[in-house]
Scaffold this motif. Structure first.
Motif, PDB file in Angstrom:
ATOM      1  N   TYR A   1       1.160   3.318  17.449  1.00 60.44           N
ATOM      2  CA  TYR A   1       0.223   2.728  16.501  1.00 60.44           C
ATOM      3  C   TYR A   1       0.923   2.147  15.264  1.00 60.44           C
ATOM      4  CZ  TYR A   1      -4.110   4.114  18.804  1.00 60.44           C
ATOM      5  OH  TYR A   1      -5.172   4.218  19.676  1.00 60.44           O
ATOM      6  N   GLU A   2       2.233   2.010  15.341  1.00 58.75           N
ATOM      7  CA  GLU A   2       2.987   1.528  14.182  1.00 58.75           C
ATOM      8  C   GLU A   2       2.692   0.065  13.841  1.00 58.75           C
ATOM      9  OE1 GLU A   2       5.001   4.883  16.214  1.00 58.75           O
ATOM     10  OE2 GLU A   2       4.287   2.904  16.891  1.00 58.75           O
ATOM     11  N   ASP A   3       2.280  -0.719  14.814  1.00 57.00           N
ATOM     12  CA  ASP A   3       2.128  -2.164  14.606  1.00 57.00           C
ATOM     13  C   ASP A   3       0.680  -2.630  14.740  1.00 57.00           C
ATOM     14  OD1 ASP A   3       4.882  -2.598  14.187  1.00 57.00           O
ATOM     15  OD2 ASP A   3       5.248  -2.645  16.348  1.00 57.00           O
ATOM     16  N   VAL A   4      -0.277  -1.763  14.411  1.00 57.26           N
ATOM     17  CA  VAL A   4      -1.681  -2.149  14.606  1.00 57.26           C
ATOM     18  C   VAL A   4      -2.061  -3.373  13.785  1.00 57.26           C
ATOM     19  CG1 VAL A   4      -2.361   0.210  15.195  1.00 57.26           C
ATOM     20  CG2 VAL A   4      -2.537  -0.560  12.812  1.00 57.26           C
TER      21      VAL A   4
ATOM     22  N   ALA B   1       0.859  -1.184   0.000  1.00 61.07           N
ATOM     23  CA  ALA B   1       0.000   0.000   0.000  1.00 61.07           C
ATOM     24  C   ALA B   1       0.895   1.233   0.000  1.00 61.07           C
ATOM     25  CB  ALA B   1      -0.917  -0.002   1.225  1.00 61.07           C
ATOM     26  N   ALA B   2       0.272   2.399  -0.141  1.00 65.73           N
ATOM     27  CA  ALA B   2       1.038   3.639  -0.240  1.00 65.73           C
ATOM     28  C   ALA B   2       1.801   3.957   1.039  1.00 65.73           C
ATOM     29  CB  ALA B   2       0.108   4.798  -0.600  1.00 65.73           C
ATOM     30  N   PHE B   3       1.277   3.508   2.183  1.00 59.94           N
ATOM     31  CA  PHE B   3       1.902   3.797   3.467  1.00 59.94           C
ATOM     32  C   PHE B   3       2.107   2.514   4.253  1.00 59.94           C
ATOM     33  CE2 PHE B   3      -0.583   7.596   2.348  1.00 59.94           C
ATOM     34  CZ  PHE B   3       0.427   8.554   2.350  1.00 59.94           C
ATOM     35  N   ALA B   4       3.175   2.488   5.045  1.00 66.03           N
ATOM     36  CA  ALA B   4       3.483   1.305   5.859  1.00 66.03           C
ATOM     37  C   ALA B   4       2.353   1.009   6.836  1.00 66.03           C
ATOM     38  CB  ALA B   4       4.793   1.522   6.614  1.00 66.03           C
ATOM     39  N   SER B   5       1.644   2.045   7.260  1.00 72.67           N
ATOM     40  CA  SER B   5       0.554   1.869   8.223  1.00 72.67           C
ATOM     41  C   SER B   5      -0.622   1.097   7.651  1.00 72.67           C
ATOM     42  CB  SER B   5       0.065   3.240   8.694  1.00 72.67           C
ATOM     43  OG  SER B   5      -0.464   3.977   7.609  1.00 72.67           O
ATOM     44  N   LYS B   6      -0.635   0.938   6.317  1.00 75.45           N
ATOM     45  CA  LYS B   6      -1.707   0.178   5.661  1.00 75.45           C
ATOM     46  C   LYS B   6      -1.187  -1.124   5.051  1.00 75.45           C
ATOM     47  CE  LYS B   6      -3.383   3.216   2.707  1.00 75.45           C
ATOM     48  NZ  LYS B   6      -4.379   3.794   1.772  1.00 75.45           N
ATOM     49  N   THR B   7       0.059  -1.460   5.336  1.00 78.13           N
ATOM     50  CA  THR B   7       0.688  -2.637   4.738  1.00 78.13           C
ATOM     51  C   THR B   7       0.876  -3.734   5.778  1.00 78.13           C
ATOM     52  OG1 THR B   7       1.876  -1.223   3.165  1.00 78.13           O
ATOM     53  CG2 THR B   7       2.689  -3.470   3.445  1.00 78.13           C
ATOM     54  N   TYR B   8       0.358  -4.901   5.496  1.00 79.95           N
ATOM     55  CA  TYR B   8       0.507  -6.036   6.405  1.00 79.95           C
ATOM     56  C   TYR B   8       1.995  -6.373   6.518  1.00 79.95           C
ATOM     57  CZ  TYR B   8      -1.180 -10.368   8.656  1.00 79.95           C
ATOM     58  OH  TYR B   8      -1.478 -11.374   9.546  1.00 79.95           O
ATOM     59  N   PRO B   9       2.522  -6.581   7.736  1.00 82.92           N
ATOM     60  CA  PRO B   9       3.952  -6.858   7.911  1.00 82.92           C
ATOM     61  C   PRO B   9       4.440  -7.996   7.015  1.00 82.92           C
ATOM     62  CG  PRO B   9       2.934  -6.459  10.040  1.00 82.92           C
ATOM     63  CD  PRO B   9       1.812  -6.499   9.028  1.00 82.92           C
TER      64      PRO B   9
ATOM     65  N   SER C   1     -18.018  -8.181   5.762  1.00 80.18           N
ATOM     66  CA  SER C   1     -17.367  -9.322   6.417  1.00 80.18           C
ATOM     67  C   SER C   1     -16.074  -9.720   5.713  1.00 80.18           C
ATOM     68  CB  SER C   1     -18.325 -10.520   6.469  1.00 80.18           C
ATOM     69  OG  SER C   1     -18.724 -10.897   5.163  1.00 80.18           O
ATOM     70  N   ASN C   2     -15.854  -9.204   4.513  1.00 78.33           N
ATOM     71  CA  ASN C   2     -14.615  -9.486   3.780  1.00 78.33           C
ATOM     72  C   ASN C   2     -13.473  -8.573   4.205  1.00 78.33           C
ATOM     73  OD1 ASN C   2     -16.103 -11.354   2.401  1.00 78.33           O
ATOM     74  ND2 ASN C   2     -15.597 -10.595   0.355  1.00 78.33           N
ATOM     75  N   ALA C   3     -13.683  -7.778   5.240  1.00 76.63           N
ATOM     76  CA  ALA C   3     -12.637  -6.903   5.757  1.00 76.63           C
ATOM     77  C   ALA C   3     -12.134  -7.431   7.097  1.00 76.63           C
ATOM     78  CB  ALA C   3     -13.171  -5.483   5.931  1.00 76.63           C
ATOM     79  N   LEU C   4     -10.814  -7.529   7.228  1.00 73.50           N
ATOM     80  CA  LEU C   4     -10.199  -7.852   8.507  1.00 73.50           C
ATOM     81  C   LEU C   4      -9.571  -6.576   9.046  1.00 73.50           C
ATOM     82  CD1 LEU C   4      -8.530 -11.332   7.852  1.00 73.50           C
ATOM     83  CD2 LEU C   4     -10.618 -10.830   9.138  1.00 73.50           C
ATOM     84  N   LEU C   5     -10.014  -6.160  10.217  1.00 69.95           N
ATOM     85  CA  LEU C   5      -9.627  -4.867  10.767  1.00 69.95           C
ATOM     86  C   LEU C   5      -8.666  -5.036  11.939  1.00 69.95           C
ATOM     87  CD1 LEU C   5     -13.175  -3.233  10.922  1.00 69.95           C
ATOM     88  CD2 LEU C   5     -11.625  -3.373   8.972  1.00 69.95           C
ATOM     89  N   ALA C   6      -7.766  -4.063  12.089  1.00 71.25           N
ATOM     90  CA  ALA C   6      -6.927  -4.019  13.280  1.00 71.25           C
ATOM     91  C   ALA C   6      -7.813  -3.835  14.508  1.00 71.25           C
ATOM     92  CB  ALA C   6      -5.916  -2.876  13.156  1.00 71.25           C
ATOM     93  N   ASP C   7      -7.336  -4.295  15.644  1.00 71.63           N
ATOM     94  CA  ASP C   7      -8.120  -4.324  16.875  1.00 71.63           C
ATOM     95  C   ASP C   7      -8.335  -2.909  17.425  1.00 71.63           C
ATOM     96  OD1 ASP C   7      -9.220  -4.747  19.361  1.00 71.63           O
ATOM     97  OD2 ASP C   7      -7.813  -6.319  19.940  1.00 71.63           O
ATOM     98  N   ARG C   8      -9.583  -2.402  17.338  1.00 68.40           N
ATOM     99  CA  ARG C   8      -9.878  -1.056  17.814  1.00 68.40           C
ATOM    100  C   ARG C   8     -10.010  -1.004  19.341  1.00 68.40           C
ATOM    101  NH1 ARG C   8     -14.022   1.591  17.130  1.00 68.40           N
ATOM    102  NH2 ARG C   8     -13.031   3.644  17.167  1.00 68.40           N
TER     103      ARG C   8
END
Length: 351
Positions: A326-329, A189-197, A300-307
């Protein structure tokens, strides 16, 4: 408009890739609903293949870094457009460039409707001290409101996805096997914050590869991304990296034939969704409530970080603002949960 002349709408959407892809369902729906309507889309040259396959929709590339750069470049672009006998302009971008074009089109008294981006609502959504947390209008609804004001109302149920395309044959031929399920993975993704490790995505690929049931196709763009994808291709037996193998037009054809796409909150998710490909999205500091969820995909096709662990999510609309801590959400989304969701989606698809 002259009597008996075919109505002609100009659409402006210069970037980004996902936002351009999100115009496809509404443009295709408009063409189907209004058989006498012609549409011209102004966008960046690279994005032309996204739009070009829609009937009665013409693409005019805008090179905003060279030929059409700056005020005088935009005047040149306007000069190329004004001869098209435009009856109305749908500005689906609403940025400085399109606002300058708006002033030019006033010289012809051409109706020029700009999208309401909902900046105030989005600011409230990303406020860590927000009082309300609810979905905003979707981008599709915001696009539709523009056409409604131009006299071409269209509902969400009247928008359409594109049919599959034929996969081209190249020197390095990519063949869709009939015996294996085709899973696309666009891990960037454009930003690391949106990229799965990277190491977690590698585990997802390993879990899928070990089943021998899937043919996994990797998508990426930059040289650094290609390097990582090539490493995965060499490490796993059921993995093909097509980054750099095809041009963008042919890559879209491959995407259209997938059984499932795994992507971030990024352009590739929208490219898959515009072909009705089931799309699993992984979300970091952004959130579907901002209105950028892929076309007709179940939430339901979205997996979200734990809010619960990270209550400030969404910290920004585009993923460019990451509060300390929040770097590792995205690490709250386990590889096992990704594979489980893949199995669920594929099971629902086959039932």
């Amino acid at each position: 408009m002259e009597k008996n002349r075919t109505p002609h709408i100009l659409v402006i959407r210069l970037s980004a890739m996902g936002d351009v892809a999100m115009t496809v369902p509404i443009l295709y729906g408009l063409i189907k609903k209004y058989p006498d309507l012609h549409i011209t889309v102004v966008t960046k040259p690279f994005f032309s293949p996204i739009i070009a396959q829609i009937p009665r929709v013409k693409v005019i590339p805008a090179n905003v870094k060279q030929k059409h750069k700056g005020f005088f470049g935009l005047w040149k672009l306007y000069s190329e457009l004004k001869v098209l006998n435009i009856d109305g302009v749908a500005d689906l971008h609403n940025v400085l460039r399109s606002s300058i074009l708006k002033q030019f089109f006033r010289l012809q008294s051409v109706p020029f409707i700009q999208m309401d981006k909902g900046r105030k609502d989005k600011k409230q959504l990303t406020d860590p001290n927000r009082k309300f947390f609810k979905p905003l209008k979707t981008t599709f609804e915001r696009y539709a409101a523009v056409f409604d004001k131009l006299g071409y109302p269209i509902g969400l149920n009247e928008m359409h996805s594109l049919p599959k395309e034929q996969i081209p044959l190249k020197k390095k031929e990519f063949v869709v096997t009939q015996t294996k399920i085709q899973i696309g993975i666009a891990p960037f993704a454009a930003f690391a914050s949106k990229t799965y490790p990277t190491e977690l995505m590698e585990k997802v690929i390993a879990l899928l590869d070990n089943t021998k049931k899937y043919s996994i196709v990797l998508f990426g763009g930059s040289e650094q991304e290609k390097k990582q994808l090539t490493a995965w291709e060499k490490s796993f037996t059921q993995v093909t990296n097509i980054a750099g193998l095809y041009d963008f037009k042919d890559e879209l054809a491959v995407i259209s034939n997938l059984d499932l796409m795994i992507a971030m909150d990024s352009g590739n998710a929208h490219l898959a969704a515009m072909y009705s490909v089931p799309t699993l999205t992984l979300w970091g500091v952004t959130h579907p409530y901002a209105g950028f969820y892929p076309f007709q995909q179940p939430i339901s096709n979205a997996l979200l970080a734990d809010r619960e662990q990270y209550p400030k999510i969404p910290t920004s609309i585009y993923g460019n603002k990451v509060p300390e801590g929040y770097e590792d959400v995205m690490r709250t989304i386990t590889p096992e949960s990704v594979v489980q969701k893949i199995n669920e989606i594929l099971s629902e698809q086959s039932s």
